[in-house]
Design an enzyme around this catalytic site. Structure first.
Site, PDB file in Angstrom:
ATOM      1  N   GLY A 148       0.818  -1.199   0.000  1.00  0.00           N
ATOM      2  CA  GLY A 148       0.000   0.000   0.000  1.00  0.00           C
ATOM      3  C   GLY A 148       0.854   1.251   0.000  1.00  0.00           C
ATOM      4  O   GLY A 148       2.059   1.210   0.260  1.00  0.00           O
ATOM      5  N   CYS A 149       0.219   2.381  -0.279  1.00  0.00           N
ATOM      6  CA  CYS A 149       0.957   3.642  -0.386  1.00  0.00           C
ATOM      7  C   CYS A 149       1.495   4.105   0.964  1.00  0.00           C
ATOM      8  O   CYS A 149       2.699   4.395   1.102  1.00  0.00           O
ATOM      9  CB  CYS A 149       0.088   4.709  -1.033  1.00  0.00           C
ATOM     10  SG  CYS A 149      -1.554   4.910  -0.294  1.00  0.00           S
TER      11      CYS A 149
END
Length: 344
Positions: A148-149
Site C-alpha cells: 500500500g501507499c
C-alpha cells in the site's frame, strides 16, 4: 514481453499505462474491463489520444495465456481475491496492487477490510513486494502483493532504524498526509472539490486498513505492535508525507542516522537520503518512483523524527509495481522508471 492490466480506467491503472507504454521490454499492453469492454481508453481519457489502443476486452481465461505474459491487477478490494488464482493457473505472473493478498492472517484481513479474505493457499503464494527489502524473493515470485501507499512510505523510513536497534520498538507513531488521488477515482463527499480545497482533515481515526499491514511487516524486523498510524487528507492531488516519531533506544546523532540510512539504501536507486538536516517535500518526488527521506535526532526529547515522501500513484502503487515487474523478470530495476520528478 506482453502485459495486461485489469482496472486500467482507475488512477493506478492509468499510471501503469503511462509507465509500461515507455518500458523498453514491453512490446504490447492489453487492457481488460468487464464493465467497459468495447470502449477505447483514449476515448475515455483524451490525454492518451495520440496513441493507438485496442478496445478494452473482457477476460477470457481460455485465451489469455496466448495474449499476455503478466497481468497487473489495479482493482478494488475483492477482485484480486477472485481473479489471481485463475490467472496463475492460466500460466501468467500476477502483480496485485490491491490489499487482498498483503495480510497473511485471514482474520485480520476480514476485521479491517470488512469482507471475506482470499481463498486458502492464495495468500501463502503471494510475496510482499516492498522492492528494496524483498528483492531476493521477488525475483523468483509468480504472485506479488504490491504494498500500500502509506505502508511503503512508513516502512522505507522505519526498517533501517528497527534493523539497527536504534528506536524503542513499541514507541512508533506515524502521522501521514495524502493527496486526494489516494482515495481512487470514484467521487465521494470526502474528496469533493468543495470539501478538499483549502481544507485539511483527519480521517479513519485509529481504523485505517493500512495499519495492520504496517504492523505485520515491521514485526518481521522485530518491532512490537501495536503502533499508532493516523492519515490525513491534504488539499493536493498526488503525494504522501509520513512524519514518524519514535523514542531512541540509545544515544544517537544526526551523523549516525545519516550513516544508518546511507548504508541501508546504498544500492537502492529509488531511495534518496537527505543530507545536513534537510527534509523532503512531496513536490520533490511528484510523478516519480522516488522515496525521499529526511531525519533528525531531537536531543531534548530523546526522539527520532523521520519524514518520508512518495508519490502515492508511483512509488505507492504503479511505480513500485513496475519495479517489481522488473525484478521478477531480470530486467534493469530502473527500466521504465527513469523519469525525474516534475517540478514545480
Amino acid at each position: 514481453m506482453e502485459v495486461g492490466i485489469i482496472g486500467a480506467t482507475g488512477y493506478s491503472g492509468l499510471e501503469l499505462i503511462r509507465l509500461l507504454k515507455n518500458h523498453p521490454q514491453v512490446t504490447n499492453i492489453m487492457l481488460y474491463s468487464s464493465s467497459q469492454s468495447g470502449e477505447t481508453i483514449n476515448r475515455l481519457y483524451p490525454h492518451l489520444q495520440n496513441e493507438q489502443w485496442k478496445p478494452l476486452k473482457e477476460i477470457d481465461l481460455n485465451k489469455i495465456s496466448a495474449e499476455i505474459d503478466v497481468m497487473f491487477l489495479a482493482t478494488p478490494p475483492g477482485v484480486s481475491a477472485e481473479w489471481s488464482g485463475p490467472l496463475l493457473e492460466a500460466g501468467l505472473s500476477v502483480i496485485d496492487l490491491s490489499g487482498d493478498l498483503r495480510l497473511t492472517d485471514r482474520g485480520v484481513y476480514e476485521k479491517w477490510y470488512k469482507r471475506p479474505s482470499a481463498k486458502e493457499g492464495l495468500i501463502e503464494q503471494a510475496i510482499y513486494g516492498l522492492s528494496e527489502w524483498n528483492k531476493s524473493t521477488i525475483k523468483t515470485a509468480k504472485l506479488i502483493a504490491n504494498p500500500g501507499c502509506f505502508p511503503t512510505a512508513a516502512l522505507l523510513a522505519l526498517i533501517p532504524l528497527i534493523q539497527a536497534g536504534a528506536i524503542e520498538r513499541d514507541s512508533i507513531v506515524i502521522d501521514a498526509k495524502s493527496g486526494t488521488s489516494g482515495a481512487g477515482k470514484s467521487p465521494t463527499s470526502m474528496t469533493h472539490f468543495s470539501e478538499t480545497n483549502e481544507n485539511f482533515k483527519i480521517y479513519q481515526v485509529a481504523s485505517h486498513k493500512h495499519t495492520p499491514e504496517i504492523e505485520q511487516q515491521l514485526a518481521k524486523w522485530g518491532a512490537q505492535p501495536p503502533l499508532s498510524f493516523q492519515p490525513h487528507l491534504a488539499p493536493m492531488v498526488r503525494g504522501i508525507m509520513a512524519t514518524i516519531y519514535a523514542k531512541a533506544a540509545k544515544p544517537l546523532s544526526n551523523e549516525w542516522l545519516t550513516d544508518c540510512y546511507n548504508s541501508a539504501y546504498e544500492n537502492a536507486p529509488f531511495v534518496r537520503i537527505k543530507e545536513n538536516g534537510t527534509f523532503p517535500a512531496t513536490k520533490h518526488v511528484f510523478g516519480s518512483n522516488y522515496c525521499d527521506i529526511g531525519f533528525c535526532y531531537d536531543e531534548r526529547t530523546g526522539r527520532v523524527i523521520v519524514a518520508s515522501v512518495i508519490d502515492n500513484l508511483m512509488k505507492g502503487a504503479a511505480g513500485q509495481a513496475v519495479q517489481n515487474f522488473n525484478l521478477m523478470h531480470g530486467f534493469d530495476e530502473t527500466a521504465g522508471l527513469e523519469a525525474v520528478p516534475m517540478y514545480p
